[in-house]
Design a protein around this motif. Structure first.
Motif, short mmCIF file in Angstrom:
data_model
loop_
_atom_site.label_atom_id
_atom_site.label_comp_id
_atom_site.label_asym_id
_atom_site.label_seq_id
_atom_site.Cartn_x
_atom_site.Cartn_y
_atom_site.Cartn_z
N PRO A 96 -3.45 4.77 45.56
CA PRO A 96 -4.04 5.96 44.75
C PRO A 96 -3.56 6.27 43.32
O PRO A 96 -2.23 6.13 43.10
N ASN A 97 -4.34 6.61 42.46
CA ASN A 97 -3.91 7.04 41.01
C ASN A 97 -3.58 5.86 40.04
O ASN A 97 -3.22 6.18 38.82
N ILE A 98 -3.68 4.60 40.53
CA ILE A 98 -3.29 3.40 39.46
C ILE A 98 -4.63 3.37 38.87
O ILE A 98 -5.72 3.56 39.32
N LEU A 99 -4.51 3.24 37.48
CA LEU A 99 -5.87 3.25 36.60
C LEU A 99 -6.26 1.72 36.52
O LEU A 99 -5.43 0.92 36.56
N MET A 100 -7.50 1.53 37.03
CA MET A 100 -8.30 0.30 36.69
C MET A 100 -8.91 0.42 35.49
O MET A 100 -9.69 1.46 35.43
N ALA A 101 -8.63 -0.83 34.81
CA ALA A 101 -9.40 -0.61 33.39
C ALA A 101 -9.99 -1.85 32.88
O ALA A 101 -9.37 -3.04 33.42
N VAL A 102 -10.83 -1.81 32.03
CA VAL A 102 -11.57 -3.15 31.63
C VAL A 102 -11.57 -3.24 30.07
O VAL A 102 -11.84 -2.30 29.44
N THR A 103 -11.07 -4.28 29.55
CA THR A 103 -11.28 -4.59 27.88
C THR A 103 -11.96 -5.77 27.75
O THR A 103 -12.24 -6.54 28.68
N VAL A 104 -12.48 -5.87 26.50
CA VAL A 104 -13.18 -6.91 26.12
C VAL A 104 -12.37 -8.13 25.74
O VAL A 104 -11.62 -7.80 24.73
N GLU A 105 -12.35 -9.34 26.10
CA GLU A 105 -11.21 -10.43 25.64
C GLU A 105 -12.25 -11.47 25.29
O GLU A 105 -13.19 -11.80 26.01
N PRO A 106 -11.48 -12.48 24.98
CA PRO A 106 -11.87 -13.84 24.44
C PRO A 106 -11.79 -14.48 25.87
O PRO A 106 -11.30 -14.27 26.91
N PRO A 107 -12.79 -15.66 26.22
CA PRO A 107 -13.04 -16.10 27.25
C PRO A 107 -11.42 -17.01 27.70
O PRO A 107 -10.88 -17.24 26.88
N GLY A 108 -11.34 -16.63 28.94
CA GLY A 108 -10.04 -16.85 29.68
C GLY A 108 -8.94 -15.67 29.55
O GLY A 108 -7.70 -15.98 29.99
N GLY A 109 -9.02 -14.70 28.98
CA GLY A 109 -8.58 -13.47 28.97
C GLY A 109 -7.81 -13.25 27.61
O GLY A 109 -7.48 -14.24 26.74
N SER A 110 -7.05 -12.27 27.71
CA SER A 110 -6.22 -11.91 26.52
C SER A 110 -5.10 -12.91 26.10
O SER A 110 -4.38 -13.27 27.12
#
Lengths: 189, 242
Positions: free
Chosen positions: B206-220
């Protein structure tokens, strides 16, 4: 942004939301006949509820049938859940427990030949976020505490507990009544 | 405890313990149906004793249980075959970067969580770990539900039908307070199941933040998020008390 410093949300973890708020809202959606809400409730609560049913019934097929019956009843009666009245978890688990008790009553599972479950070894149970209850349970004399756990967690009746513990029935009844009284007073302190 | 005189039996308490049986129980339930005070006493005992139930180890049901529930409710009330309600189909305006605006996050309420949870996992899938869920929300409402399985995998379901910007992907991160975000996979416009051990065990709580960002294909390319969070939500325990 992601500078590793200060995630205010983390210290305000649920941002005002609790799991109970989520469950209560899902029950409202079930009342509005949204079957997706039932699936979400199931994902959230079914493992917990099956664990409880297994302890009461000690038979996996029976426990899974009881879980199924409970979710059908939750779906059909979702409009009867009253947020003012209490916790959605308690309501759902209550439905499961009463269905499991129905099963215990019809099948007369406990014949008096069972071995006494070693409930003492499990006490104090791992009761997170409920130090109050844990503390109050542990204040009870051991015999009383064991009787409470044998009934609530293991599903034994008064007479089964009397058989299992080789204690007169009247004594068991008295221990239980006194335990309830003591727990209520302790939790109100 | 040293009372010499036994208190009168608390029927509501006995009922919740499971000690009213047979005729006694049927009579009590008949009273219960017409006596709101008694119903409140029962509810109070259910809440008092609830922690004893929640302390019992959860057990994952076999898939057959849900399939049977679905079968019984179908076709009239076919679970999982009903379209997403219009109210849940809002498209969050995720062009906005709102990470700096904490008030936004605080404002996302329980209803949003529930609405998002309602979308989760329509098909038989591995059952999640006992009650660890995250609802990733934007300013406009819930966008994804994430149900964590005990093996560290995740069942992820989108709410509504938004997509990442053309040529970009959504990368998912787990963030502990004060720590660098850990990349844990990608989410898409479709429901997805991320394999076991995607989230390190110490971030599965609990309390770990799950977050999403917009990145290029394959990831940051840097291994760290380079863009603002577009959706986020903390991992919440279902069984963690009210």
């Amino acid at each position: 942004m992601f500078d590793g410093t200060g995630f205010p949300l983390l210290s305000d973890s649920a941002a005002g939301m609790t799991a109970d708020d989520g469950l209560a809202a899902l029950l409202r959606r079930c009342a509005e006949r949204d079957p997706l809400a039932l699936r979400a409730l199931y994902d959230a609560m079914a493992p917990t509820m099956l664990g409880i049913a297994l302890r009461l019934l000690r038979n996996r097929p029976h426990a899974e049938e009881t879980l199924q019956d409970a979710f059908l009843q939750i779906w059909r009666n979702a409009d009867r859940f009253d947020t003012q009245r209490g916790s959605p978890k308690a309501w759902m688990i209550g439905i499961l427990r009463y269905r499991a008790l129905d099963r215990l009553e019809t099948e007369k599972r406990h014949t008096g030949t069972d071995d006494l479950p070693d409930v003492a070894a499990e006490l104090p149970v791992d009761i997170e976020d409920s130090r109050a209850l844990s503390g109050c349970i542990n204040e009870l004399p051991e015999n009383w505490r064991r009787s409470v756990m044998l009934s609530y967690v293991e599903g034994y009746s008064h007479s089964e507990i009397a058989d299992l513990t080789k204690t007169p029935l009247g004594t068991i009844k008295s221990w239980i009544v006194r335990s309830l009284d003591a727990l209520k007073k302790c939790l109100e302190r | 405890m040293s009372d010499l005189v036994a208190p009168p039996p608390d029927r509501a308490g006995l009922y919740v313990l499971g000690l009213l049986r047979g005729q006694e129980r049927r009579e009590f339930e008949a009273d219960l149906a017409v006596d709101p005070v008694l119903a409140m006493e029962v509810a109070a005992w259910e809440v008092r004793l609830l922690p004893l139930s929640l302390a019992i180890a959860p057990v994952e049901p076999s898939e057959a249980v849900w399939l049977e529930i679905q079968r019984i409710l179908a076709p009239r009330e076919s679970a999982g075959s009903v379209p997403v309600p219009a109210s849940l189909r809002r498209r969050p305006s995720w062009r906005e970067s709102f990470w700096d605006n904490v008030a936004v996050w605080r404002g996302i309420g329980g209803i949003a969580i529930a609405a998002a949870l309602a979308i989760a996992l329509l098909r038989p899938q591995p059952v999640p770990a006992p009650g660890l869920v995250a609802v990733l929300s934007s300013k406009a409402g819930p966008v994804f539900t994430v149900a964590l399985r005990s093996d560290g995998g995740m069942n992820i379901a989108p709410v509504g039908s938004i997509k990442p910007p053309p040529g970009k992907v959504w990368q998912l991160w787990a963030v502990a307070g004060g720590e660098k975000p850990v990349p844990v996979g990608f989410v898409s416009a479709k429901p997805s199941i991320l394999p076991a051990h995607q989230i390190p065990a110490d971030l599965r709580k609990p309390n770990i933040l799950m977050a999403v960002t917009v990145e290029p294909p394959g990831g940051s390319p840097t291994g760290q998020p380079d863009t603002p969070i577009v959706f986020a939500g903390p991992i919440l325990p279902i069984n963690g008390g009210a």
